[in-house]
Write a protein that holds these residues in place. Structure first.
Motif, PDB file in Angstrom:
ATOM      1  N   GLU A  22     -16.620   6.206  -7.378  1.00  0.00           N
ATOM      2  CA  GLU A  22     -16.184   4.862  -7.022  1.00  0.00           C
ATOM      3  C   GLU A  22     -14.672   4.692  -7.165  1.00  0.00           C
ATOM      4  O   GLU A  22     -14.127   3.635  -6.839  1.00  0.00           O
ATOM      5  CB  GLU A  22     -16.912   3.836  -7.892  1.00  0.00           C
ATOM      6  N   ILE A  23     -13.988   5.738  -7.643  1.00  0.00           N
ATOM      7  CA  ILE A  23     -12.543   5.713  -7.861  1.00  0.00           C
ATOM      8  C   ILE A  23     -11.848   6.514  -6.764  1.00  0.00           C
ATOM      9  O   ILE A  23     -12.217   7.657  -6.484  1.00  0.00           O
ATOM     10  CB  ILE A  23     -12.170   6.325  -9.228  1.00  0.00           C
ATOM     11  N   PHE A  24     -10.824   5.918  -6.154  1.00  0.00           N
ATOM     12  CA  PHE A  24     -10.051   6.587  -5.108  1.00  0.00           C
ATOM     13  C   PHE A  24      -8.583   6.585  -5.529  1.00  0.00           C
ATOM     14  O   PHE A  24      -7.963   5.519  -5.607  1.00  0.00           O
ATOM     15  CB  PHE A  24     -10.236   5.881  -3.768  1.00  0.00           C
ATOM     16  N   VAL A  25      -8.049   7.759  -5.801  1.00  0.00           N
ATOM     17  CA  VAL A  25      -6.667   7.881  -6.273  1.00  0.00           C
ATOM     18  C   VAL A  25      -5.704   7.791  -5.092  1.00  0.00           C
ATOM     19  O   VAL A  25      -5.961   8.331  -4.014  1.00  0.00           O
ATOM     20  CB  VAL A  25      -6.475   9.222  -7.019  1.00  0.00           C
ATOM     21  N   SER A  26      -4.598   7.101  -5.296  1.00  0.00           N
ATOM     22  CA  SER A  26      -3.589   6.928  -4.252  1.00  0.00           C
ATOM     23  C   SER A  26      -2.207   7.189  -4.823  1.00  0.00           C
ATOM     24  O   SER A  26      -2.055   7.437  -6.022  1.00  0.00           O
ATOM     25  CB  SER A  26      -3.648   5.500  -3.685  1.00  0.00           C
ATOM     26  N   ASP A  27      -1.197   7.126  -3.972  1.00  0.00           N
ATOM     27  CA  ASP A  27       0.183   7.297  -4.442  1.00  0.00           C
ATOM     28  C   ASP A  27       0.800   5.946  -4.786  1.00  0.00           C
ATOM     29  O   ASP A  27       1.967   5.692  -4.516  1.00  0.00           O
ATOM     30  CB  ASP A  27       1.027   8.048  -3.417  1.00  0.00           C
ATOM     31  N   GLY A  28       0.021   5.078  -5.393  1.00  0.00           N
ATOM     32  CA  GLY A  28       0.518   3.781  -5.827  1.00  0.00           C
ATOM     33  C   GLY A  28      -0.361   2.646  -5.356  1.00  0.00           C
ATOM     34  O   GLY A  28      -1.086   2.767  -4.362  1.00  0.00           O
ATOM     35  N   ALA A  29      -0.304   1.526  -6.074  1.00  0.00           N
ATOM     36  CA  ALA A  29      -1.176   0.393  -5.775  1.00  0.00           C
ATOM     37  C   ALA A  29      -0.906  -0.207  -4.401  1.00  0.00           C
ATOM     38  O   ALA A  29      -1.834  -0.664  -3.732  1.00  0.00           O
ATOM     39  CB  ALA A  29      -1.010  -0.687  -6.854  1.00  0.00           C
ATOM     40  N   GLN A  30       0.348  -0.200  -3.967  1.00  0.00           N
ATOM     41  CA  GLN A  30       0.653  -0.802  -2.671  1.00  0.00           C
ATOM     42  C   GLN A  30       0.012  -0.013  -1.537  1.00  0.00           C
ATOM     43  O   GLN A  30      -0.521  -0.591  -0.589  1.00  0.00           O
ATOM     44  CB  GLN A  30       2.160  -0.904  -2.463  1.00  0.00           C
ATOM     45  N   SER A  31       0.023   1.315  -1.636  1.00  0.00           N
ATOM     46  CA  SER A  31      -0.647   2.136  -0.632  1.00  0.00           C
ATOM     47  C   SER A  31      -2.146   1.871  -0.640  1.00  0.00           C
ATOM     48  O   SER A  31      -2.786   1.798   0.414  1.00  0.00           O
ATOM     49  CB  SER A  31      -0.384   3.622  -0.899  1.00  0.00           C
ATOM     50  N   GLY A  32      -2.704   1.743  -1.848  1.00  0.00           N
ATOM     51  CA  GLY A  32      -4.132   1.466  -1.947  1.00  0.00           C
ATOM     52  C   GLY A  32      -4.499   0.142  -1.323  1.00  0.00           C
ATOM     53  O   GLY A  32      -5.488   0.031  -0.583  1.00  0.00           O
ATOM     54  N   THR A  33      -3.683  -0.871  -1.593  1.00  0.00           N
ATOM     55  CA  THR A  33      -3.947  -2.192  -1.038  1.00  0.00           C
ATOM     56  C   THR A  33      -3.853  -2.177   0.482  1.00  0.00           C
ATOM     57  O   THR A  33      -4.662  -2.802   1.176  1.00  0.00           O
ATOM     58  CB  THR A  33      -2.942  -3.216  -1.606  1.00  0.00           C
ATOM     59  N   PHE A  34      -2.879  -1.454   1.010  1.00  0.00           N
ATOM     60  CA  PHE A  34      -2.740  -1.361   2.459  1.00  0.00           C
ATOM     61  C   PHE A  34      -3.964  -0.685   3.072  1.00  0.00           C
ATOM     62  O   PHE A  34      -4.470  -1.107   4.114  1.00  0.00           O
ATOM     63  CB  PHE A  34      -1.479  -0.575   2.823  1.00  0.00           C
ATOM     64  N   GLY A  35      -4.451   0.358   2.414  1.00  0.00           N
ATOM     65  CA  GLY A  35      -5.607   1.066   2.939  1.00  0.00           C
ATOM     66  C   GLY A  35      -6.870   0.234   2.940  1.00  0.00           C
ATOM     67  O   GLY A  35      -7.705   0.353   3.853  1.00  0.00           O
ATOM     68  N   ILE A  36      -7.014  -0.646   1.952  1.00  0.00           N
ATOM     69  CA  ILE A  36      -8.229  -1.456   1.851  1.00  0.00           C
ATOM     70  C   ILE A  36      -8.400  -2.362   3.064  1.00  0.00           C
ATOM     71  O   ILE A  36      -9.512  -2.526   3.582  1.00  0.00           O
ATOM     72  CB  ILE A  36      -8.206  -2.283   0.549  1.00  0.00           C
ATOM     73  N   GLN A  37      -7.304  -2.939   3.553  1.00  0.00           N
ATOM     74  CA  GLN A  37      -7.435  -3.898   4.660  1.00  0.00           C
ATOM     75  C   GLN A  37      -7.951  -3.239   5.934  1.00  0.00           C
ATOM     76  O   GLN A  37      -8.445  -3.920   6.832  1.00  0.00           O
ATOM     77  CB  GLN A  37      -6.122  -4.649   4.898  1.00  0.00           C
ATOM     78  N   GLU A  38      -7.871  -1.902   6.008  1.00  0.00           N
ATOM     79  CA  GLU A  38      -8.378  -1.201   7.181  1.00  0.00           C
ATOM     80  C   GLU A  38      -9.904  -1.285   7.296  1.00  0.00           C
ATOM     81  O   GLU A  38     -10.464  -0.996   8.355  1.00  0.00           O
ATOM     82  CB  GLU A  38      -7.949   0.269   7.139  1.00  0.00           C
ATOM     83  N   LEU A  39     -10.562  -1.688   6.226  1.00  0.00           N
ATOM     84  CA  LEU A  39     -12.026  -1.777   6.244  1.00  0.00           C
ATOM     85  C   LEU A  39     -12.537  -2.973   7.039  1.00  0.00           C
ATOM     86  O   LEU A  39     -13.707  -3.005   7.426  1.00  0.00           O
ATOM     87  CB  LEU A  39     -12.559  -1.886   4.803  1.00  0.00           C
ATOM     88  N   PHE A  40     -11.695  -3.965   7.294  1.00  0.00           N
ATOM     89  CA  PHE A  40     -12.192  -5.254   7.759  1.00  0.00           C
ATOM     90  C   PHE A  40     -11.738  -5.589   9.178  1.00  0.00           C
ATOM     91  O   PHE A  40     -10.668  -5.176   9.621  1.00  0.00           O
ATOM     92  CB  PHE A  40     -11.755  -6.349   6.784  1.00  0.00           C
ATOM     93  N   GLY A  41     -12.581  -6.347   9.864  1.00  0.00           N
ATOM     94  CA  GLY A  41     -12.308  -6.727  11.242  1.00  0.00           C
ATOM     95  C   GLY A  41     -11.110  -7.646  11.367  1.00  0.00           C
ATOM     96  O   GLY A  41     -10.739  -8.358  10.420  1.00  0.00           O
TER      97      GLY A  41
END
Length: 406
Positions: free
Chosen positions: A106-125
């Motif tokens: 359930e954990i996805f490592v990224s190169d920082g929280a901002q990159s992670g946050t940007f990636g999350i929005q790709e899930l939604f219409g």
């Protein structure tokens, strides 16, 4: 014919947060320095850290770098979701002490929280209704605008509600929450977070919870994770980071939690977790092996004690600066359970008025609250992630000033 991305063109043509910082804030400071070369500047605008990383992290980084120099211990690409030992450490050493049980998958490592946050929005219409706090950390808004979403509502945060908004009055699909909050310094109680979790579960909505500053919480009654609220694993994604507590702002390392049981109206349990795994594998080949070894060390018991000493250092900075500002006649919020101080100008002052007063009188540079949204007008954000001597010198100058002027 080649054309530009219209969403990016829209941002390019507007006053983005970065452009306002570059074209107005920095230019104003440079002009002030040119006119007053003998005066010191105390930069408290950025959320960047200044304290050295813990010694055990340095040892881990050196060891990992050395191993890359030998054939027998060299490693190339790592696991796309992140080093399994790091993900296990996040589960066992970060979340479990908070009473939260998560699995490494359930954990996805990224190169920082901002990159992670940007990636999350790709899930939604693109037709999703997005709810954002106002004032807001600008990249939450800008990443959604870049994707092409424009159905956005704002949840007002002000000194009357202690900068914790009420749940939306209408149906929204995605809610961004940041606590401890950047920029206002506000924190949310269990009851307040429960209201958002209940809303999200009832409406099959999703919460994106930014917990980057959770280590600064000293009040035992304030949750450090959204998952401390019952039912949150069904409706919330959480983002964390090593930047502020372990000094990784330059190393770049963070994570996102996408629980297996997370569901929204159009999905079943496990689907969003797998969708994020696919999304991350397409755009990302993993965080630095070196940074991840440093992250494993940072989550060790000994290093966690060192990290808490770093947090205490910044919180003491906050106490010193807040007392100086209040003696100067300003009303301050935050600075406890948070490294940011949200300064309110006296009646009739704009955000830029507060900015200019502190720059001219004491050389203190913050970020005008209006750059964080309309509800930030009349406020200024100051970061206490700087050096102690700067806080003390700046407050010493404030003591020599009678009071702030309108």
């Amino acid at each position: 014919m080649t054309t530009t991305n219209p969403n990016l063109s829209q941002l390019f043509a507007s006053d983005t947060f970065a452009d306002m910082i570059k074209n107005k804030l920095i230019k104003t400071v440079e002009d002030h320095q040119a006119s007053n070369p003998q005066k010191e500047i105390y930069m408290m605008a950025w959320g960047d850290t200044t304290h050295p990383i813990p010694s055990k992290v340095v040892e881990a980084l050196v060891d990992a770098a050395t191993k890359l120099g030998h054939q027998s211990t060299y490693t190339g690409y790592g696991e796309l979701d992140g080093n399994i030992k790091l993900r296990e450490a996040i589960c066992n050493n970060y979340y479990k002490p908070r009473g939260v049980n998560l699995k490494p998958e359930e954990i996805f490592v990224s190169d920082g929280a901002q990159s992670g946050t940007f990636g999350i929005q790709e899930l939604f219409g693109l037709d999703n209704v997005i709810a954002l706090q106002d004032p807001i950390y600008p990249p939450y808004l800008e990443t959604n605008l870049l994707a092409g979403r424009n159905n956005i509502i704002y949840l007002e945060c002000n000194d009357k509600n202690n900068f914790v908004p009420d749940v939306p009055q209408s149906k929204v699909d995605v809610i961004y929450l940041c606590f401890p909050n950047n920029p206002t310094g506000g924190v949310a109680s269990k009851e307040q977070l429960k209201a958002f979790v209940d809303y999200a579960r009832n409406h099959k909505s999703l919460i994106i919870f930014d917990a980057v500053y959770s280590a600064f919480i000293t009040d035992p009654n304030i949750p450090r994770s959204i998952y401390e609220i019952e039912g949150a694993t069904e409706c919330a994604i959480e983002v964390g980071s090593f930047s502020k507590t372990a000094g990784f702002s330059g190393l770049r390392l963070g994570w996102s939690v996408v629980p297996v049981e997370l569901t929204i109206e159009s999905t079943v349990a496990g689907e969003l977790n797998e969708m994020f795994r696919i999304s991350q594998s397409i755009r990302f080949w993993g965080a630095s092996n070196l940074a991840q070894q440093g992250g494993i060390a940072a989550l060790s018991e000994q290093c966690q004690q060192e990290c808490q000493e770093i947090v205490k250092y910044y919180l003491e900075n906050a106490r010193i600066l807040r007392e100086g500002l209040e003696a100067f006649g300003l009303t301050c919020f935050g600075g406890t359970n948070n490294p940011y101080i949200w300064v309110k100008g006296v009646e009739g002052m704009s955000s830029w008025d507060v900015f200019n007063q502190l720059l001219l009188k004491a050389g203190i540079v913050g970020v005008p609250g209006s750059l964080f949204g309309s509800s930030g007008e009349g406020f200024l954000r100051l970061s206490t992630l700087g050096r102690r001597e700067d806080m003390e010198k700046a407050c010493g100058i404030l003591v020599g000033c009678a009071t702030i002027l309108v």
